[in-house]
Write a protein that holds these residues in place. Sequence first.
Motif, PDB file in Angstrom:
ATOM      1  N   SER A  93      -4.472   6.685  -7.829  1.00  0.00           N
ATOM      2  CA  SER A  93      -4.983   5.315  -7.519  1.00  0.00           C
ATOM      3  C   SER A  93      -5.372   4.442  -8.596  1.00  0.00           C
ATOM      4  O   SER A  93      -6.299   4.452  -9.133  1.00  0.00           O
ATOM      5  N   PRO A  94      -5.521   3.539  -7.890  1.00  0.00           N
ATOM      6  CA  PRO A  94      -5.537   2.891  -6.487  1.00  0.00           C
ATOM      7  C   PRO A  94      -4.301   2.807  -5.648  1.00  0.00           C
ATOM      8  O   PRO A  94      -3.202   2.574  -6.847  1.00  0.00           O
ATOM      9  N   SER A  95      -4.321   3.031  -5.140  1.00  0.00           N
ATOM     10  CA  SER A  95      -2.982   3.419  -4.370  1.00  0.00           C
ATOM     11  C   SER A  95      -1.612   1.813  -3.952  1.00  0.00           C
ATOM     12  O   SER A  95      -1.478   2.462  -2.982  1.00  0.00           O
ATOM     13  N   LYS A 150       2.387   5.495  -8.319  1.00  0.00           N
ATOM     14  CA  LYS A 150       1.436   5.312  -7.422  1.00  0.00           C
ATOM     15  C   LYS A 150       0.941   7.188  -7.003  1.00  0.00           C
ATOM     16  O   LYS A 150       0.233   7.450  -5.990  1.00  0.00           O
ATOM     17  N   THR A 177       0.626  -1.036  -0.159  1.00  0.00           N
ATOM     18  CA  THR A 177       0.277   0.694   0.131  1.00  0.00           C
ATOM     19  C   THR A 177       1.235   1.715   0.191  1.00  0.00           C
ATOM     20  O   THR A 177       1.729   1.766   0.303  1.00  0.00           O
TER      21      THR A 177
END
Length: 475
Positions: free
Chosen positions: A145-147, A167, A134
């Motif tokens: 996004s998505p991270s 990201k 993450t």
Amino acid sequence: MKQSKRKSFFGAVNLTVSVLALGLLIGLFTGCPPGVKPPETPETVTITLTGDENVTVNAPNTLEVTKGSKWSGVRSKVEEKVSYKPGYEAKGFKLGSAIGADLQDNYIFNENKTVFVLSKPKGGSIQPSSITITVDADEGYTLVSPSNFEVTSGAKWADIKAQAQAKVSLKAGCTALEWKLGGASGAYLDGNHTFNKSTTVFAVSKQNGDPEPETVGITVLGDEGVELAVENTFKADKNVEWQNIKAAATGKITVKENCELKEWRLTDKTGQIIEDNNTFTEDTTVFAVTRPKSSPIPQIANYTVEHWQQNIADNEYTKIEADTETKTGNAGENTAAAAKTYVGFTEKPIIQKKIEADGSTVVKIEYDRNIITLMLNLDGGTTTTQLTDGNKLKGRFGSPVTVAEPVKEGEIFGGWEPDLPDTFPAQNHSEVYTAQWGDSFIIKISGDERTQIPKNTYIKPEGANTWSEISEPLS
């Protein structure tokens, strides 16, 4: 004068030739040209080889390599010393143990080490597990996004950093700095950090013109229960708390198979224990202290002990059902079966077995019958029964005692004194059985339980022909 100069010239030449010849001789005996030192024997280190349950290491399980050798040059030597069970092939090589770091081609062996060999099913591959990374960042970035993204367990930061950078988007007026492990308070990541579980990486920036944050260096050491990473240092922000960088420190060690991490201390194994709220204001060494792994609680399991006696007529054995025992012990340990005492028998060596958890272990104890010797005195007679040393009758305990009737010229055999037993007794004894002889027949006197007759009472009739004549001495 010319002749004298010529002599001097040739004398000098001769001296030069002699010196050269002496130098060549020295070279022949030392193996080196004059003025050149013989090469020094290179220093070596020992690599110990082990592996998982599908790997066989050929004896001896060690090899010597030159100190400073790289794994890329050592690997082929290791591969020559290992083989795999049918259906399995090489998967990889770890440093220290099965959970150690993967060996890289540029790893250098400067001290004695253990290499752990991994296997996998042949024709297929074991799919490594995936973990989630993450991505988070400070106010100088915008997250894309998505991270988060998936990587293979065991991936290194150097190999996945680009995925993390994709990201985040740096805002105007900011400068990208470095990445941290776990969050804003974590340790700074280096390229060798290995990710074995899902975690967070944190992008750090600063406003243009602002100074960079102060940092401290953390060096990781440990006792004999750990293997250190090749790069055993990292950095963190000044005044960082231990609870925020402990994971980074743990990532620099591999705890050996039979050990477990006990605690972290400052400087060395005698230093102060590090608490979660301890802060680091300067470069510091943290030290991993281990202890032997706690022994698991043993599993109690049953096992059976059987007792088998040798037969009289052959070399087979018969189980004594009434004496079969059920005992208990720790699964994985050896049985503690013990022999019983049987008159006339001698136990054979007991072979203890590993106790299986399912209670299937059986220990079979065998007992041989004693070989008994009866001492005979033929008193000049002979028998067709085979005797050892001319007078010893041998047989197993419990087997019938049989001797062909002895003969003696001019004499009549009248029995044995004392009587031979019907079967071989349980133990040897010193009694001698003597053949009785006479020139006429011999009558042995015996009676039932209501009579009192001295043991082994014999009558030699000596010319008597009728019972009244024979029995007269008894009245």
